[in-house]
Design a protein around this motif. Structure first.
Motif, short mmCIF file in Angstrom:
data_model
loop_
_atom_site.label_atom_id
_atom_site.label_comp_id
_atom_site.label_asym_id
_atom_site.label_seq_id
_atom_site.Cartn_x
_atom_site.Cartn_y
_atom_site.Cartn_z
N GLN A 38 -8.36 8.43 -8.27
CA GLN A 38 -8.24 7.48 -7.17
C GLN A 38 -6.86 7.65 -6.57
O GLN A 38 -5.85 7.22 -7.12
N LEU A 39 -6.79 8.24 -5.39
CA LEU A 39 -5.50 8.53 -4.75
C LEU A 39 -5.10 7.46 -3.75
O LEU A 39 -3.93 7.39 -3.37
N GLU A 40 -6.04 6.61 -3.32
CA GLU A 40 -5.75 5.55 -2.37
C GLU A 40 -5.87 4.19 -3.06
O GLU A 40 -6.82 3.95 -3.81
N ASP A 41 -4.91 3.31 -2.78
CA ASP A 41 -4.88 1.95 -3.35
C ASP A 41 -4.99 1.96 -4.87
O ASP A 41 -5.58 1.05 -5.48
N LYS A 84 0.85 -1.19 0.00
CA LYS A 84 0.00 0.00 0.00
C LYS A 84 0.88 1.24 0.00
O LYS A 84 1.76 1.40 0.84
N TYR A 85 0.64 2.11 -0.95
CA TYR A 85 1.45 3.33 -1.08
C TYR A 85 0.58 4.35 -1.80
O TYR A 85 0.39 4.27 -3.01
N ASP A 86 0.03 5.30 -1.07
CA ASP A 86 -0.95 6.22 -1.63
C ASP A 86 -0.32 7.53 -2.10
O ASP A 86 0.72 7.96 -1.59
N TRP A 133 1.18 5.55 -10.71
CA TRP A 133 -0.10 5.28 -10.07
C TRP A 133 -1.21 5.67 -11.06
O TRP A 133 -1.22 6.80 -11.57
N THR A 142 0.05 11.32 -2.15
CA THR A 142 -0.23 12.32 -1.12
C THR A 142 0.08 13.74 -1.60
O THR A 142 -0.82 14.48 -1.99
#
Length: 607
Positions: free
Chosen positions: A519-522, A393-395, A501, A397
């Motif tokens: 989509q910034l998460e997952d 997991k690396y979002d 990403w 930021t």
């Protein structure tokens, strides 16, 4: 120091391999399965604990941490002009070390890699790009003529040096014009942990389209004018059959093509490393009677998911685990060429013949009678973003900036089709000696000399960190604004020097100019993703690798038509050691001298 020349998983060859007789001849069964050559102690990487790699595992942040193996893998590659008979039709081709695919380069996560590339072509320069590898702090060896190096002239050698900071499956290929489409490529495997257990690693399974007409002829006769050229056949690990009965008068139809075969043992779980090296093809890979567990997308380990098939666009890779749990027998492997009704602008004469064979009895010679239950894709897109969940997991930021580019096309005054980014098609001028100062490649030279007045057709975009925060991203949005037929073509976009990403990937949709769809998460991560038809692709990448990095469509025709641009990342932090600069200066000096009397003019973008 370890030296690797071997080919794996039955890679096809048609000429003797002088360095070591370990490469498969057509139709042979695979050699011994691949296993990592080193053990780091602690938690052993075994059939029941593949997620471990010594004191590291699949949760290790490989962007920040790399094992120290103390090992260097050293490889010698020779770019050669050869005759390839991959499917029963013999024709001139280009190879590394006389084989197509070229020899597999195999290393462990954390190894240093040193590859000596000698250009033994008679009348062309060449280079080698290490697809998907970040080349962290090694931009000078990324392998793009005119951007990170000068082309290697005939008779000369350049040694590429880099560290394997990632693990998984990829390929290496010439980045000089259309050479890889003529056979100048090979598989690349970096051993490391995996997100699912398996018993044996069967190595790379390479999927490609293939032309009986030399690619440079197809380019000048059809493709550069915007006319779709239909490729003749498809290959699995460099081999296939072709019906030559209708071509008896042609002495090049020699026959002898064979289906790729491999053998399963009941109850075993096999890791297969899928690689799409196509010129312009999407594949939907499947094995009759077997399900697939997908565990990695490009160089990114993902949370495993089960499926009946997996879709690969040009230059993409997937690691899959297949359990041999079917009724013992013979089963079709299906490359699954996706037709032009789904992926617009592609063509192949024999797409239904893209098959190989899995046998549970290695002595069987029967043709499989298995049938496929797989439904074809309904649109030209990647695997579902919802399935491609990274294990680590690396979002996203801190976003430092955003670049927005429009993809379109134009016709030149002579009628040639060019793909453009913000109205400009990329052109790297090989023949301009003034393009090199002190014999250093144009883009890197200007960066190192603090000169930002780049030629317009180099399509250079500057991205810079805005703070001392280590995790800082920049966002790229590419909009497919081409009209009518041309807007209906999907493009596999590849970024050098980074995983990215995927924030948004929408077809038949115009970007609204905001981050609402992001989509910034997952978010899925990889290095090659589809820009959908009549839509947009939004990606983010960390500003952690100073350099000049090419971003381009990996449809070979489109890259030659100029569909590319360059990121100049963190310009003030780009540096090069003296020995590296001396090696590149020598290559540029010999290239400039040879190129003055080069027998062939430049006919495309140069990449």
């Amino acid at each position: 120091m370890r030296e690797f020349f071997c080919s794996i998983f039955g890679l096809n060859t048609n000429t003797p391999f002088a360095l070591k007789d370990s490469i498969q001849r057509p139709g042979q069964h695979p050699i011994e399965p691949i296993e990592p050559s080193d053990s780091f102690g602690l938690c052993e990487n075994s059939p029941t604990s593949r997620n471990f790699w010594g004191k590291y595992n699949t949760s290790t942040n490989y962007y920040l941490e790399t094992p120290d193996t103390g090992e260097t893998v050293e490889v010698w590659l020779s770019a050669e002009e050869s005759i390839c008979n991959q499917d029963g039709y013999a024709r001139p081709c280009l190879t590394f070390n006389g084989t197509m695919p070229g020899p597999a380069i195999i290393a462990n996560w954390g190894d240093y890699v040193k590859v000596h590339v000698t250009n033994n072509l008679r009348s062309n320069g060449t280079s080698v790009h290490w697809h998907g590898l970040r080349m962290l702090n090694s931009v000078q060896y990324d392998g793009v003529p005119g951007v990170t190096q000068c082309a290697i002239p005939p008779g000369e050698t350049l040694t590429y040096k880099f560290r394997a900071t990632q693990y998984g499956t990829s390929w290496y290929h010439s980045h000089f014009s259309l050479q890889y489409a003529e056979g100048l490529y090979g598989p690349l495997v970096i051993h490391g942990p995996a997100t699912a257990d398996y018993d044996e690693d069967l190595g790379p399974l390479v999927l490609q389209d293939w032309s009986h007409v030399p690619i440079f002829t197809a380019w000048s006769d059809s493709q550069e004018w915007g006319m779709t050229y239909s490729l003749t056949n498809t290959l699995i690990n460099g081999t296939n059959t072709f019906d030559c009965t209708a071509h008896d008068p042609d002495p090049k139809y020699l026959g002898g093509g064979r289906k790729f075969e491999t053998t399963f043992q009941q109850g075993k779980r096999y890791l297969i490393r899928l690689v799409n090296v196509a010129i312009d093809s999407q594949f939907q890979f499947s094995i009759d009677g077997h399900s697939l567990t997908v565990i990695a997308a490009d160089f990114v380990p993902i949370q495993p998911y089960k499926t009946e098939s997996v879709v690969l666009n040009s230059a993409q890779r997937y690691d899959i685990v297949v359990e041999a749990n079917a009724e013992p027998g013979d089963y079709w492997i299906r490359g699954g060429w996706v037709h032009s009704g789904i992926c617009q602008g592609v063509a192949n004469d024999h797409p239904e013949d893209m098959t190989g064979i899995v046998r549970y009895n290695s002595w069987s010679k029967l043709e499989p009678s298995s049938a496929s239950t797989v439904s074809p894709p309904i649109t030209c897109i990647d695997e579902s973003r919802h399935d491609l969940v990274p294990c680590l997991k690396y979002d996203v930021t801190n976003v430092a900036g955003m670049t927005v580019e429009e993809l379109n096309y134009r016709f030149t005054h002579t009628g040639m089709l060019k793909w453009t980014i913000n109205t400009t098609d990329l052109l790297i001028d090989w023949a301009n000696p003034e393009g090199y100062s002190n014999n250093t490649p144009k883009t890197l030279q200007q960066i190192l000399n603090n000169d930002t007045s780049f030629p317009n057709n180099y399509n250079v975009v500057q991205v810079e960190k805005q703070s001392d925060i280590s995790d800082e991203w920049t966002v790229l949005v590419i909009e497919n604004v081409a009209a009518s037929f041309f807007g209906g073509i999907a493009h596999p976009i590849h970024l050098h020097g980074h995983d990215f990403w995927i924030l948004a990937q929408e077809e038949f949709s115009k970007w609204d100019g905001t981050a609402r769809s992001f989509q910034l998460e997952d978010a899925p991560r990889r290095d090659t993703a589809i820009l959908p038809k009549h839509g947009y692709l939004a990606i983010a990448f960390r500003l952690d690798n100073p350099g000049a990095w090419l971003c381009h469509c990996h449809i070979a025709w489109h890259a030659s038509m100029g569909l590319a641009f360059e990121f100049m990342e963190n310009r003030g932090s780009i540096s090069m050691g003296k020995s590296d600069k001396d090696a590149l200066d020598k290559t540029c000096a010999t290239w400039s001298e040879w190129n003055r009397d080069a027998p062939w003019p430049q006919e495309d973008s140069g990449i």
